[in-house]
Each structure stands twice: as structure tokens, then as C-alpha cells.
Design an enzyme around this catalytic site. Structure first.
Site, mmCIF file in Angstrom:
data_model
loop_
_atom_site.group_PDB
_atom_site.id
_atom_site.type_symbol
_atom_site.label_atom_id
_atom_site.label_comp_id
_atom_site.label_asym_id
_atom_site.label_seq_id
_atom_site.Cartn_x
_atom_site.Cartn_y
_atom_site.Cartn_z
ATOM 1 N N ALA A 10 39.960 30.677 53.443
ATOM 2 C CA ALA A 10 41.137 31.393 52.926
ATOM 3 C C ALA A 10 42.148 31.748 54.010
ATOM 4 O O ALA A 10 43.295 31.279 53.997
ATOM 5 C CB ALA A 10 40.690 32.652 52.188
ATOM 6 N N ALA A 11 41.747 32.570 54.966
ATOM 7 C CA ALA A 11 42.695 33.018 55.990
ATOM 8 C C ALA A 11 43.139 31.865 56.873
ATOM 9 O O ALA A 11 44.325 31.718 57.190
ATOM 10 C CB ALA A 11 42.063 34.122 56.840
ATOM 11 N N GLU A 32 36.128 23.948 61.597
ATOM 12 C CA GLU A 32 35.362 24.565 60.517
ATOM 13 C C GLU A 32 33.870 24.273 60.704
ATOM 14 O O GLU A 32 33.472 23.116 60.847
ATOM 15 C CB GLU A 32 35.847 24.042 59.165
ATOM 16 C CG GLU A 32 34.946 24.347 57.972
ATOM 17 C CD GLU A 32 34.658 25.827 57.785
ATOM 18 O OE1 GLU A 32 33.503 26.166 57.450
ATOM 19 O OE2 GLU A 32 35.574 26.647 57.985
ATOM 20 N N CYS A 42 35.487 33.631 45.277
ATOM 21 C CA CYS A 42 35.313 34.585 44.177
ATOM 22 C C CYS A 42 34.994 33.896 42.855
ATOM 23 O O CYS A 42 34.517 34.541 41.920
ATOM 24 C CB CYS A 42 36.565 35.450 44.026
ATOM 25 S SG CYS A 42 36.931 36.436 45.491
ATOM 26 N N ASP A 281 38.132 37.945 56.667
ATOM 27 C CA ASP A 281 36.911 38.755 56.620
ATOM 28 C C ASP A 281 36.397 39.152 57.998
ATOM 29 O O ASP A 281 35.596 40.082 58.109
ATOM 30 C CB ASP A 281 35.802 37.991 55.897
ATOM 31 C CG ASP A 281 35.985 37.972 54.387
ATOM 32 O OD1 ASP A 281 37.027 38.445 53.912
ATOM 33 O OD2 ASP A 281 35.082 37.473 53.690
ATOM 34 N N LYS A 359 38.767 60.547 29.167
ATOM 35 C CA LYS A 359 38.497 59.380 28.327
ATOM 36 C C LYS A 359 39.725 59.192 27.446
ATOM 37 O O LYS A 359 40.229 60.156 26.870
ATOM 38 C CB LYS A 359 37.247 59.594 27.468
ATOM 39 C CG LYS A 359 35.950 59.571 28.266
ATOM 40 C CD LYS A 359 34.724 59.440 27.364
ATOM 41 C CE LYS A 359 34.516 60.663 26.504
ATOM 42 N NZ LYS A 359 33.254 60.581 25.729
ATOM 43 N N TYR A 424 55.450 50.204 26.553
ATOM 44 C CA TYR A 424 54.754 50.781 25.403
ATOM 45 C C TYR A 424 55.028 49.962 24.155
ATOM 46 O O TYR A 424 56.160 49.618 23.833
ATOM 47 C CB TYR A 424 55.197 52.222 25.148
ATOM 48 C CG TYR A 424 54.928 52.677 23.714
ATOM 49 C CD1 TYR A 424 53.615 52.840 23.273
ATOM 50 C CD2 TYR A 424 55.967 52.886 22.813
ATOM 51 C CE1 TYR A 424 53.351 53.213 21.967
ATOM 52 C CE2 TYR A 424 55.716 53.265 21.498
ATOM 53 C CZ TYR A 424 54.397 53.423 21.069
ATOM 54 O OH TYR A 424 54.130 53.785 19.776
#
Length: 442
Positions: A10-11, A32, A42, A281, A359, A424
Site C-alpha cells: 500500500a504505502a 519487495e 483488508c 504500517d 440508543k 434528512y
């Protein structure tokens, strides 16, 4: 200009593409350690349970694309072992041949990510014990999940542990989840975690809380998990107890690391050594609420930091604005969202804080199909500035979570929430959004 990037996910590849777009004369080398480039980690749990049909679907670009289309020297199976910051040379081993190599650089990016934690427990080398971080890990789990696998044990109740509990259950497996602490999802406060425990119980996930794994046993393949309180029979184990920054090779270079091994960076993603940057990371993140360097490895942060690092390396100054630790998880029928500080963190940091809980209906009460939202808001007792929040429910969690994250980013108060012009219509909301209801109470 010679750019070297250590790490191709990713980075690393966000940086590589930003350099490619910014510096037309760039010579980009990517080193790599694994075999795969630029994929969505993910998404891996959803490949395993078949929601995402093919593993290839989570791959953004294969390594050949970076070589052929963008002219990068994109290498695989190359492990970096040392950096000479004075002479600006990277040293490593070609894992395919075992031979050493060295690559000179003008600008260097460390984007080595993180590795799953595998404790030194007895039996971790047995067949059937897995971690989940890479495409290769995913393929290994999928190949292992034949009809003979009836029961799966997950060690760890964080993001991966919860997502994989659902995935294994979807595949018809019996699932035991062992968590050393008294709750799963430790990024949530204990009162909110109770909702997650209830959902696990509804879905027949066997939670073992407050137990520590001490080892595994079996004849070549794992068949027993041993804890400090009991032993459990199983057919497959997933270790999901967290990650550590992959920075061991930086020992002795003089680069500054935090206590957990993440590379310390400034807002331009620069490290303590000249012409060396870090992102993703393996790097620290400035937390906007805590006002300190933190380390919360998330895919969103990795992509942002990678882009910013690449831009700065190529001469286009950009700043990383920091994180809030915003995250969202699907756990069966629930959506779990949090951002900013938890009540536990606010207490640890000695913030004078207040809490609002409520709630509420996910949309107008008279419109059919509404679901209950459980909301928790933490704010500063004196300034009334928002500090964080947690939201759990079946519908409408993501909408409120992102509103709250935006409010935190702009340092709004509980009073400011009341004045925001939110959308709304009865199928989506009430005239007073639940967040605004909490703002009024506060």
C-alpha cells in the site's frame, strides 16, 4: 534521481506512483520481500468466505504492470538486510538465488509494513496454524479449508479475529475465539464490547475470554490448543494477536524508532536520517486528539502516508495531517465503528472528560425498517471539545461515524454538532440526527 522503495504494497506503491507522476526523469527501484504487489489486505477475509469471488479481485496492479507500463525496476523475493545512510546504499539478499545485492539511492522510502505476531509458543510450527496478512497466507488458508476441517480456533479478538470468525462461520465451521483480555475488540470500551459479545453468542461463536494460549500439540498437524486454563480440540488455528512493524533490519543504522519499533517520522514523512523517508504500517502516525506520535496500522493511513512521502521525495512538499484512529468493522449483523479517544484512553491520558450514551433509531421512528443504534460520545469537560466516539448497530453506523470523524478533525465541540446541516429524509434519518441529540443533551 534514483528513488529506492523498500516494500511494494500500500504505502510503497502509493509513493511509487506519486513519484512517477511528479518526476518524469525518476529511476524507481522497488524491493519487495514477498511475491505480490499492490493488493488490498483488508479484503482478504472476504475472499476466504467467498463474498469476493476471486483472490485476484483484491489486486490493484500486478508487479508486471509496474515494470512494463511504468518502467519501474520492481523486484520480488528481495529482502533488505541493512542500510548505509552515509554512502546511501541499500543492501539485501535475493531470496530466489541466495546472493547478496546492493542498490544506491538518492532518496529512500521505508515502507516495509508490519508482520503478524507469532509468539514463541510450543507447537507453532505444526501444520494447520496460520496467520493472515498476504495473498500467500490467504491461499494457504483456503487450500487448508477442506471438508475435514470442522472446527477452527482463532487466537485474538481484534479486527482480523472478528472478521475471520464471521468468515469461518459462513463456511459452516464451528468457531472458538480465545482472547487473553476480558473483552474482544479492545479498541472499544467494555460497555460497548458487551454488544459484540452478545452478537458472538447469537451467532454461536464460542468466546473464551480471560484465557492465555500457551502452546499447541498434535502429530505433525495441530489438533489441540493449550491455554493457562484448559485444552481445546481443533482442526485449524488462526493466529490474529496483532502485528509489529517490520523494522528489525534498521537496528544499528541510527534511525529513530518508537518503543514498539515503528519509524519516527515528521509531517513530511522524513525520518531522523537525511534523504530517508518512511510510511505505512512501519511508521508512526501523529494523533490529532492525543497530540502525540502514535502507531495505529490501517490501510487508509498507509495509502495517505505513501502518497505524501512520494510527493515530498519528488520535490512536491505535502504534509500528513494526522490520524484519529477511525475504523469500522463488519461483525455478522452488526457494524462496529469508533474514532478518536475511547473513554479508557481519555482516562489514561488524564483528560477531564464527560460521556454521553444513547440508543436511537437509525432513521425516523415512524418509517418502517429502523434499527437501534448504540452511541457513545466522549468530550472535554471544560472546553466541550469532542474527543471521540463509538457507534454500534445494524444500520446507519458509517454515516454517523464519518460525521463524527470530520467533526473531530476540525476540533468541533458538542455544541457545534447541533448546528451542522445534516441530511434528512425519513428513510435515512430523523429531523435530529442521533449525534445532534447527544449534542443537545451535553
Amino acid at each position: 534521481m534514483k528513488y529506492v522503495i523498500i516494500g511494494g504494497v500500500a504505502a510503497g506503491m502509493s509513493a511509487a506512483m506519486e513519484i512517477y507522476r511528479t518526476d518524469e526523469t525518476a529511476e524507481i527501484t522497488v524491493l519487495e520481500r514477498g511475491e505480490d504487489y499492490s493488493y488490498g489486505q483488508c479484503g482478504l477475509p472476504y475472499v476466504i468466505d467467498g463474498v469476493i469471488p476471486e483472490l485476484e479481485d483484491v489486486v490493484a496492479r500486478r508487479v508486471g504492470t509496474f515494470r512494463e507500463k511504468y518502467g519501474m525496476d520492481a523486484r520480488t523475493k528481495t529482502e533488505v538486510t541493512n542500510i548505509n545512510a552515509k554512502d546511501q546504499i541499500v543492501y539485501g539478499i535475493d531470496l530466489k538465488t541466495g546472493e547478496g545485492f546492493e542498490v544506491p539511492y538518492d532518496k529512500l522510502l521505508i515502507a516495509t509494513g508490519s508482520d503478524p505476531i507469532v509468539p514463541d509458543w510450543e507447537g507453532t510450527d505444526l501444520d494447520g496454524i496460520h496467520t493472515l496478512k498476504t495473498l500467500t497466507d490467504t491461499e494457504g488458508i483456503m487450500k487448508d479449508l477442506d471438508e475435514s476441517i470442522k472446527h477452527v480456533t482463532i487466537v485474538g479478538g481484534g479486527y482480523i479475529g472478528l472478521e475471520m470468525a464471521e468468515s469461518f462461520k459462513t463456511l459452516g465451521k464451528e468457531v472458538t475465539l480465545i482472547q487473553r483480555g476480558k473483552q474482544v475488540a479492545p479498541i472499544f470500551d467494555s460497555d460497548m464490547a458487551e454488544l459484540i459479545h452478545e452478537e458472538a453468542d447469537r451467532k454461536n461463536i464460542d468466546l473464551k475470554l480471560g484465557e492465555s494460549v500457551v502452546g499447541f500439540s498434535g502429530d505433525e498437524r495441530v489438533n489441540t490448543v493449550k491455554t493457562d486454563k484448559n485444552e481445546y480440540s481443533t482442526d485449524l488455528v488462526l493466529l490474529a494477536i496483532g502485528v509489529l512493524a517490520n523494522t528489525q533490519f534498521l537496528q544499528g543504522t541510527g534511525i529513530h524508532l518508537n518503543p514498539r519499533g515503528a519509524v519516527l517520522v515528521n509531517p513530511y514523512m522524513q525520518t531522523s536520517l537525511k534523504n530517508i523517508y518512511a510510511a505505512g504500517d512501519c511508521a508512526t502516525d501523529f494523533h490529532r486528539v492525543k497530540q502525540v506520535n502514535d502507531h495505529i496500522p490501517l490501510g487508509t493511513t498507509s495509502n495517505k502516508q505513501g502518497r505524501i512521502a512520494g510527493a515530498n521525495m519528488a520535490g512536491n512538499p505535502l504534509q500528513f495531517k494526522g490520524i484519529l484512529g477511525t475504523s469500522i468493522i463488519k461483525f455478522f449483523d452488526l457494524t462496529l465503528g469508533r474514532t478518536g479517544l475511547s473513554e479508557r484512553e481519555a482516562k489514561q491520558l488524564n483528560f477531564p472528560y464527560e460521556v454521553q450514551t444513547t440508543k436511537a433509531n437509525s432513521h425516523a421512528g415512524y418509517y418502517p425498517g429502523g434499527e437501534t443504534l448504540h452511541l457513545k460520545l466522549i468530550y472535554h469537560r471544560d472546553s466541550r471539545k469532542l474527543l471521540g466516539g463509538q457507534i454500534i448497530g445494524k444500520k446507519g453506523v458509517d454515516k454517523r461515524l464519518d460525521v463524527l470523524a470530520m467533526a473531530l478533525h476540525h476540533e468541533m465541540t458538542v455544541h457545534d454538532l447541533v448546528d451542522v446541516d445534516l441530511s434528512y429524509a425519513p428513510p435515512y434519518n430523523g429531523v435530529w440526527d442521533p449525534l445532534q441529540q447527544m449534542g443537545r443533551k451535553a
